[in-house]
Enzyme design. Structure first.
Site, PDB file in Angstrom:
ATOM      1  N   SER A 213       4.724   3.053   5.802  1.00  0.00           N
ATOM      2  CA  SER A 213       5.044   3.577   7.133  1.00  0.00           C
ATOM      3  C   SER A 213       6.528   3.872   7.217  1.00  0.00           C
ATOM      4  CB  SER A 213       4.634   2.567   8.198  1.00  0.00           C
ATOM      5  OG  SER A 213       5.633   1.566   8.286  1.00  0.00           O
ATOM      6  N   LYS A 214       6.910   4.372   8.376  1.00  0.00           N
ATOM      7  CA  LYS A 214       8.300   4.765   8.621  1.00  0.00           C
ATOM      8  C   LYS A 214       9.313   3.695   8.278  1.00  0.00           C
ATOM      9  CE  LYS A 214       7.989   7.615  12.727  1.00  0.00           C
ATOM     10  NZ  LYS A 214       8.339   7.699  14.115  1.00  0.00           N
ATOM     11  N   ARG A 215       8.963   2.463   8.630  1.00  0.00           N
ATOM     12  CA  ARG A 215       9.956   1.396   8.549  1.00  0.00           C
ATOM     13  C   ARG A 215      10.036   0.733   7.178  1.00  0.00           C
ATOM     14  NH1 ARG A 215       9.204   1.776  13.803  1.00  0.00           N
ATOM     15  NH2 ARG A 215       6.992   1.339  13.605  1.00  0.00           N
ATOM     16  N   ASP A 216       9.132   1.116   6.255  1.00  0.00           N
ATOM     17  CA  ASP A 216       9.125   0.439   4.960  1.00  0.00           C
ATOM     18  C   ASP A 216      10.304   0.858   4.084  1.00  0.00           C
ATOM     19  OD1 ASP A 216       6.838  -1.222   5.184  1.00  0.00           O
ATOM     20  OD2 ASP A 216       5.605   0.577   5.115  1.00  0.00           O
TER      21      ASP A 216
END
Ligand code: GLU
Length: 448
Positions: A213-216
């Site tokens: 995801s975006k935050r990985d």
């Protein structure tokens, strides 16, 4: 044979995700492999989520990765052709025409102010160049909203209309769109058009198997630039997320990938993101990069950290970079590895000082200082210095290491760095002697 036309169709929703970069890359590779056309299309009809400044994020990321598109102005100011890149928010009239076409054929109808498409309820097979034939039942498929109450067209409609209008021959996109494809095929059929071929690329997973995801870690392309990765290395790594040259090589020149890339070979299984592999690949690219190509990157990073004076000596900077580049894997390491070249008041690593600047270590430093002071400036070369160190060690019955460690710490404040003799040569006699003196002074305890 028809000429290949592919498109990358990102939505400007914020950061540029590694999955988007890989989709763009595979489209670009396929276009370059076939001598076809690579189109950039900004899918920005969702006013609630899309922002114009995010379009620039997309341009910058593609430009950094070297993925040039064929139609329209490029981020570097050059222009290819008189069309593109395309922005869906500017194409409302075209979509309206297509909606009207469906309405007048009674293939769509008005429902509480919105427009709905009458979806077929019979089974359909989506042929996919990577995933194979995928069946969809569609018995209970609800009719599809194609235009919202506020008059704005929805993703499925604009996506299909533009693929037809832009004569896209191959839709190469993330597997998350596979489940939409039967809707797209239904619309294309309703327009009486011929569908493009589809190639859905499997997802990129985190090392633990979850969807990235975006935050990985590693998700944002801008972060790579920020950390001093080389774009060629990142692009090389992205090629390997679903494709490979089939002989276990990991460093593959882009020309070779272009020559070999084809859609049926794209791996059906999901790819796993591996930051260690990317880090290693980056180190390989760093080492083999020319000095000239690394200079702007290195200079940018040192300037950002205020580690290089405005009136720096370009030859000295280049010489320093040339010995450091052999040892580091990432631009982010540069401040630590290069800062001490440009200042005399660097700090000494306290743990290393405790270990190395012992009375014997300092005595060796004094001996070295004497010995090196006697060398003339011209003899201050790695080869001559190495010979001097060896002579002095042999003469005093010590291992060379007993001299090397105090010397390295004295001239750089660190216990690791480039090859010591080269380091001394690059620093030059004056700096080396001055720094040795400073360490002697700072660390010798005054005798009572
Ligand atoms: N705008 C869509 C996305 O960003 C693109 C879908 C497609 O490539 O067809 O996922």
């Amino acid at each position: 044979m028809e000429s290949v036309r592919v498109r990358f169709a990102p939505s400007p929703t914020g950061m540029f995700h590694i999955g988007s970069a890989r989709t763009a890359l595979f489209n670009w590779l396929y276009a370059r492999h076939t001598g076809g056309t690579f189109i950039l299309r900004i899918e920005d009809t969702d006013a609630a989520r899309n922002k114009p400044e995010y379009v620039d994020v997309i341009f910058q990321a593609l430009n950094w990765l070297g993925l040039d598109w064929n139609e329209g102005p490029q981020p570097d100011g050059t222009v290819k052709g008189d069309k593109g890149p395309y922005c869906q928010s500017q194409r409302g009239a075209i979509y309206k025409r297509y909606v009207d076409q469906l309405l007048s054929a009674d293939k769509a109808y008005e429902f509480e102010g919105a427009i709905k498409f009458r979806t077929p309820k019979t089974p359909i097979t989506v042929p996919d160049l990577i995933c194979g034939d995928i069946q969809f039942d569609r018995t209970n498929e609800p009719d599809l909203v194609i235009q919202r109450k506020d008059g704005s067209p929805v993703f499925h409609l604009v996506n299909v209309v533009d693929d037809l209008e832009m004569e896209v021959t191959h839709v190469i996109r993330g597997e998350d769109h596979l489940s939409n494809t039967h809707k797209h095929l239904a619309l294309i059929e309703a327009f009486g058009a011929k569908p493009p071929r589809y190639a859905h690329i499997p997802l990129i997973l985190n090392p633990n198997g979850s969807k990235m995801s975006k935050r990985d870690v590693g998700a944002s392309i801008a972060d790579y630039k920020e950390q001093g990765y080389l774009p060629e290395a990142v692009r090389n790594y992205l090629c390997l997320l679903g494709w490979s040259p089939k002989d276990n090589r990991e460093i593959v020149p882009i020309e070779e990938v272009i020559a070999k890339f084809d859609l049926p070979q794209v791996n059906r299984a999901n790819a796993r993101f591996d930051i260690d592999k990317l880090f290693w690949i980056n180190g390989e690219y760093f080492r083999s990069a020319t000095l000239e190509s690394l200079e702007p990157l290195a200079l940018g990073i040192l300037r950002k950290h205020n580690l290089i004076p405005d009136d720096y000596d370009p030859a000295y900077f280049r010489a320093a970079l040339s010995i450091v580049k052999e040892k580091i894997k990432l631009g982010r390491e540069l401040p630590e590895w290069m800062g001490y070249f440009f200042r005399e008041d660097f700090e000494f690593d306290p743990a290393a000082a405790k270990k190395v600047f012992t009375p014997e270590g300092l005595a060796n430093l004094v001996k070295l200082h004497e010995r090196l002071a006697a060398l003339d400036g011209k003899s201050f070369t790695a080869a001559e210095l190495e010979a001097e160190f060896k002579l002095l060690a042999a003469g005093s019955g010590q291992k060379v290491g007993a001299l090397v460690h105090p010397a390295r710490l004295a001239v750089s404040g660190r216990s690791v760095g480039p090859s010591l003799y080269h380091l001394l040569e690059v620093l030059g006699k004056d700096r080396v002697l001055g720094r040795m003196k400073r360490a002697e002074k700072e660390f010798s305890t005054p005798t009572a």
